[in-house]
Design a protein around this motif. Structure first.
Motif, PDB file in Angstrom:
ATOM      1  N   UNK A  27      34.433  35.057  52.055  1.00 61.21           N
ATOM      2  CA  UNK A  27      33.785  36.212  52.676  1.00 61.21           C
ATOM      3  C   UNK A  27      32.298  36.294  52.350  1.00 61.21           C
ATOM      4  N   UNK A  28      31.914  35.962  51.110  1.00 64.97           N
ATOM      5  CA  UNK A  28      30.490  36.079  50.758  1.00 64.97           C
ATOM      6  C   UNK A  28      29.734  34.765  50.911  1.00 64.97           C
ATOM      7  N   UNK A  29      30.441  33.704  51.333  1.00 61.53           N
ATOM      8  CA  UNK A  29      29.777  32.454  51.668  1.00 61.53           C
ATOM      9  C   UNK A  29      29.398  31.577  50.490  1.00 61.53           C
ATOM     10  N   UNK A  30      30.259  31.554  49.464  1.00 64.40           N
ATOM     11  CA  UNK A  30      30.000  30.703  48.302  1.00 64.40           C
ATOM     12  C   UNK A  30      31.231  29.847  48.016  1.00 64.40           C
ATOM     13  N   UNK A  31      31.057  28.844  47.165  1.00 60.71           N
ATOM     14  CA  UNK A  31      32.191  28.058  46.708  1.00 60.71           C
ATOM     15  C   UNK A  31      32.979  28.888  45.692  1.00 60.71           C
ATOM     16  N   UNK A  32      34.276  28.699  45.679  1.00 59.87           N
ATOM     17  CA  UNK A  32      35.123  29.427  44.731  1.00 59.87           C
ATOM     18  C   UNK A  32      34.725  29.133  43.289  1.00 59.87           C
ATOM     19  N   UNK A  33      34.316  27.887  43.021  1.00 55.25           N
ATOM     20  CA  UNK A  33      33.917  27.520  41.656  1.00 55.25           C
ATOM     21  C   UNK A  33      32.698  28.318  41.203  1.00 55.25           C
ATOM     22  N   UNK A  76      32.065  31.419  42.093  1.00 52.69           N
ATOM     23  CA  UNK A  76      32.601  32.732  41.738  1.00 52.69           C
ATOM     24  C   UNK A  76      33.164  32.704  40.320  1.00 52.69           C
ATOM     25  N   UNK A  77      33.901  31.657  39.974  1.00 53.95           N
ATOM     26  CA  UNK A  77      34.432  31.534  38.617  1.00 53.95           C
ATOM     27  C   UNK A  77      33.302  31.429  37.594  1.00 53.95           C
ATOM     28  N   UNK A 116      26.786  39.191  44.242  1.00 54.91           N
ATOM     29  CA  UNK A 116      27.573  39.372  43.023  1.00 54.91           C
ATOM     30  C   UNK A 116      28.206  40.758  42.988  1.00 54.91           C
ATOM     31  N   UNK A 117      27.465  41.765  43.430  1.00 52.99           N
ATOM     32  CA  UNK A 117      28.020  43.115  43.457  1.00 52.99           C
ATOM     33  C   UNK A 117      29.189  43.198  44.424  1.00 52.99           C
ATOM     34  N   UNK A 118      29.060  42.552  45.580  1.00 50.96           N
ATOM     35  CA  UNK A 118      30.156  42.535  46.540  1.00 50.96           C
ATOM     36  C   UNK A 118      31.369  41.826  45.942  1.00 50.96           C
ATOM     37  N   UNK A 119      31.134  40.727  45.237  1.00 46.35           N
ATOM     38  CA  UNK A 119      32.232  40.011  44.588  1.00 46.35           C
ATOM     39  C   UNK A 119      32.935  40.911  43.579  1.00 46.35           C
ATOM     40  N   UNK A 120      32.173  41.651  42.788  1.00 44.55           N
ATOM     41  CA  UNK A 120      32.747  42.582  41.810  1.00 44.55           C
ATOM     42  C   UNK A 120      33.597  43.632  42.519  1.00 44.55           C
ATOM     43  N   UNK A 142      37.696  44.055  42.076  1.00 46.20           N
ATOM     44  CA  UNK A 142      38.289  45.317  41.631  1.00 46.20           C
ATOM     45  C   UNK A 142      39.328  45.809  42.638  1.00 46.20           C
ATOM     46  N   UNK A 143      39.085  45.538  43.915  1.00 44.18           N
ATOM     47  CA  UNK A 143      40.032  45.936  44.953  1.00 44.18           C
ATOM     48  C   UNK A 143      41.272  45.035  44.975  1.00 44.18           C
ATOM     49  N   UNK A 144      41.241  43.940  44.206  1.00 45.29           N
ATOM     50  CA  UNK A 144      42.399  43.069  44.129  1.00 45.29           C
ATOM     51  C   UNK A 144      42.422  41.926  45.126  1.00 45.29           C
ATOM     52  N   UNK A 145      41.287  41.675  45.763  1.00 49.07           N
ATOM     53  CA  UNK A 145      41.224  40.563  46.721  1.00 49.07           C
ATOM     54  C   UNK A 145      41.369  39.228  45.992  1.00 49.07           C
ATOM     55  N   UNK A 146      41.880  38.224  46.685  1.00 49.24           N
ATOM     56  CA  UNK A 146      42.027  36.894  46.124  1.00 49.24           C
ATOM     57  C   UNK A 146      40.655  36.241  45.996  1.00 49.24           C
ATOM     58  N   UNK A 147      40.488  35.473  44.943  1.00 51.53           N
ATOM     59  CA  UNK A 147      39.194  34.842  44.678  1.00 51.53           C
ATOM     60  C   UNK A 147      38.785  33.896  45.804  1.00 51.53           C
TER      61      UNK A 147
END
Length: 83
Positions: free
Chosen positions: A26-32, A34-35, A7-11, A15-20
């Motif tokens: 990159x972190x090995x999860x489903x996009x849903x 992350x949402x 979660x910290x990496x996602x944050x 913040x860096x503006x990467x696409x969801x």
């Protein structure tokens, strides 16, 4: 919700503006997932705290907390107010 390493990496990447989609891959999860994380108050609070701790304004194409697109189709800017 505990803010673990993923979660910290996602944050950090948000913040860096990467696409969801790229963040999820990159972190090995489903996009849903992350949402879902982005809806939790603890995740939002941590992200806002980190953004406002930066020395420069945050720019992106969407509100980094809500994920809402910018209203004018351009870049979204978060202004910091120092008291």
């Amino acid at each position: 919700m505990e803010i673990d390493g993923q979660k910290q990496l996602a944050i950090d990447l948000l913040i860096q503006g990467e696409k969801k989609t790229d963040i999820a891959r990159q972190i090995g999860i489903q996009r849903t997932l992350l949402y879902d994380w982005m809806k939790h108050p603890e995740f939002k609070d941590r992200m806002e705290a980190q953004m406002f701790a930066l020395d420069e304004p945050f720019y992106g194409y969407a509100d980094p907390v809500s994920g809402a697109p910018s209203r004018n189709g351009g870049r979204f800017k978060v202004e910091r107010v120092k008291e």
